[in-house]
Design an enzyme around this catalytic site. Structure first.
Site, PDB file in Angstrom:
ATOM      1  N   ARG A  12       0.875  -1.176   0.000  1.00 30.17           N
ATOM      2  CA  ARG A  12       0.000   0.000   0.000  1.00 30.17           C
ATOM      3  C   ARG A  12       0.905   1.217   0.000  1.00 30.17           C
ATOM      4  NH1 ARG A  12      -5.385   1.155   3.452  1.00 30.17           N
ATOM      5  NH2 ARG A  12      -6.070  -0.279   1.833  1.00 30.17           N
ATOM      6  N   HIS A  32      -7.369   0.146  -6.543  1.00 31.90           N
ATOM      7  CA  HIS A  32      -7.470  -0.696  -5.339  1.00 31.90           C
ATOM      8  C   HIS A  32      -8.066  -2.031  -5.793  1.00 31.90           C
ATOM      9  CE1 HIS A  32      -7.581  -1.836  -1.274  1.00 31.90           C
ATOM     10  NE2 HIS A  32      -8.406  -0.943  -0.761  1.00 31.90           N
ATOM     11  N   ASP A  42     -17.643   6.243  -1.553  1.00 33.37           N
ATOM     12  CA  ASP A  42     -16.397   6.068  -0.800  1.00 33.37           C
ATOM     13  C   ASP A  42     -16.176   7.329   0.021  1.00 33.37           C
ATOM     14  OD1 ASP A  42     -13.939   5.220   0.125  1.00 33.37           O
ATOM     15  OD2 ASP A  42     -12.925   5.288  -1.819  1.00 33.37           O
ATOM     16  N   CYS A  82     -16.617   0.887   0.481  1.00 29.24           N
ATOM     17  CA  CYS A  82     -15.448   0.044   0.776  1.00 29.24           C
ATOM     18  C   CYS A  82     -14.954   0.223   2.206  1.00 29.24           C
ATOM     19  CB  CYS A  82     -14.339   0.309  -0.225  1.00 29.24           C
ATOM     20  SG  CYS A  82     -13.764   2.011  -0.220  1.00 29.24           S
TER      21      CYS A  82
END
Ligand code: CP
Length: 331
Positions: free
Chosen positions: A103, A130, A228, A269
């Site tokens: 990440r 992602h 999101d 998410c």
């Protein structure tokens, strides 16, 4: 042999996706059949940004598959301190570990890491995509709708970010219609280069993407309503008030869900900020499937790890001592 990586959602093709979703469902239904599937395998998890779901789901996946995961914050690394190149980091960790998840803020760093690595590298979120989230989302949709193709998805809110870009790339992958509803200002719109990329992929493979500025237009006819966080991990505190003002018309609330078809699902998410991008009534309501999404990170990533590391499951157990290329004694 050159390792396979998963750097963006565009690295997936429909056949690989179908195989991963089948395997993930099998892993979810019959976890005991895979108890030693990654026996003695080690996953390095590199984090430059915070995480709850990604960190815990990958680590739990490795534990349940009888492997091991190492959590490594770049803050504690010579690369993070500016004392080592990311290529030397990649070459070194490839001698210890069987796969790497990373990440990183800058997608360019991930690409450099993957180019130099001798083992599979998985994007655990960059500014560009992602893909692990998209895999888990498609697994969740498949569970609810019975399929993960020919979807109509409305993505509402801040659309200049990794999850939006992953979903735009999923349009061609799943032959789906993805409609983004976002403010007209450049700071919230998908970049033109990404739209050009995904429209090219849709022209070749099917699917379609649209960008509109009226959230009601986006959700009309949609089977999935997705949003999101408005405050992704790199948004500065000073920017928050301006972003809230610009994005408030794009909050997913009960009124917006009422403009969608009655069976439409709500997805996010996570992490979520109730009262910002979504009302508490929607995220905690009966059409929300956000915690199934969160759980499915575990099952989807197990399938991905088995695929990248070449394990078929229960019987494919490596003997103690390994056999990982690159670690053989030189004689
Ligand atoms: N959705 C997601 O990636 O969550 P984390 O940032 O907690 O890993």
């Amino acid at each position: 042999m050159t390792p396979r990586h998963l750097l963006t959602t565009a690295d997936l093709d429909p056949s690989t996706l179908a195989g991963l979703l089948d395997r993930a469902l099998e892993l979810k239904r019959h976890p005991n059949r895979y108890l030693r599937a990654l026996y003695e395998r080690t996953l390095l998890m590199i984090f430059e940004a915070p995480s709850l779901r990604t960190r815990l789901s990958f680590e739990t996946a490795m534990t349940q598959l009888h492997g091991h995961a190492i959590n490594y914050y770049t803050l504690h690394s010579p690369w993070g301190a500016g004392k080592e190149s990311i290529e030397d980091l990649a070459r070194t960790v490839s001698r210890y570990c069987d796969a790497v998840t990373a990440r990183l803020y800058d997608h360019g760093d991930l690409v450099r890491l993957a180019r130099a690595a001798g083992v599979p590298v998985v994007n655990a979120m960059t500014d560009e995509d992602h893909p692990c989230q998209i895999l888990a989302d498609l697994l969740t949709i498949r569970e609810y709708l019975g399929h993960a193709h020919d979807l109509r998805v409305a993505y509402v809110g801040d659309a200049r970010n990794n999850v939006t870009y992953g979903w735009l790339r999923a349009a061609a992958l799943t032959r789906s219609e993805i409609t983004v509803a976002c403010p007209a200002a450049e700071a919230y719109r998908p970049e033109a280069r990404v739209l050009d990329e995904v429209r090219g992929a849709c022209a070749r493979n099917g699917g379609a993407v649209r960008v509109v500025h009226d959230p009601r237009e986006a959700v009309a006819g949609a089977g999935v309503i997705y949003t999101d966080s408005w405050m992704s991990y790199r948004v500065a505190k000073e920017e928050e008030a301006e972003r809230v003002a610009a994005l408030t018309p794009f909050r997913v609330d009960e009124a917006l869900m009422a403009a969608a078809p009655p069976g439409a699902l709500f997805m996010h998410c996570l992490p979520a900020w109730r009262g910002h991008e979504v009302s508490a009534g929607v995220i905690d309501g009966p059409r929300s499937i956000v915690f199934d999404q969160a759980e499915n990170r575990l099952h989807a990533q197990k399938a991905l790890l088995l695929d990248l590391l070449g394990s078929a499951g229960g019987d494919d157990v490596r003997p103690p001592g390994g056999g990982r290329p690159g670690c053989q004694p030189r004689t």
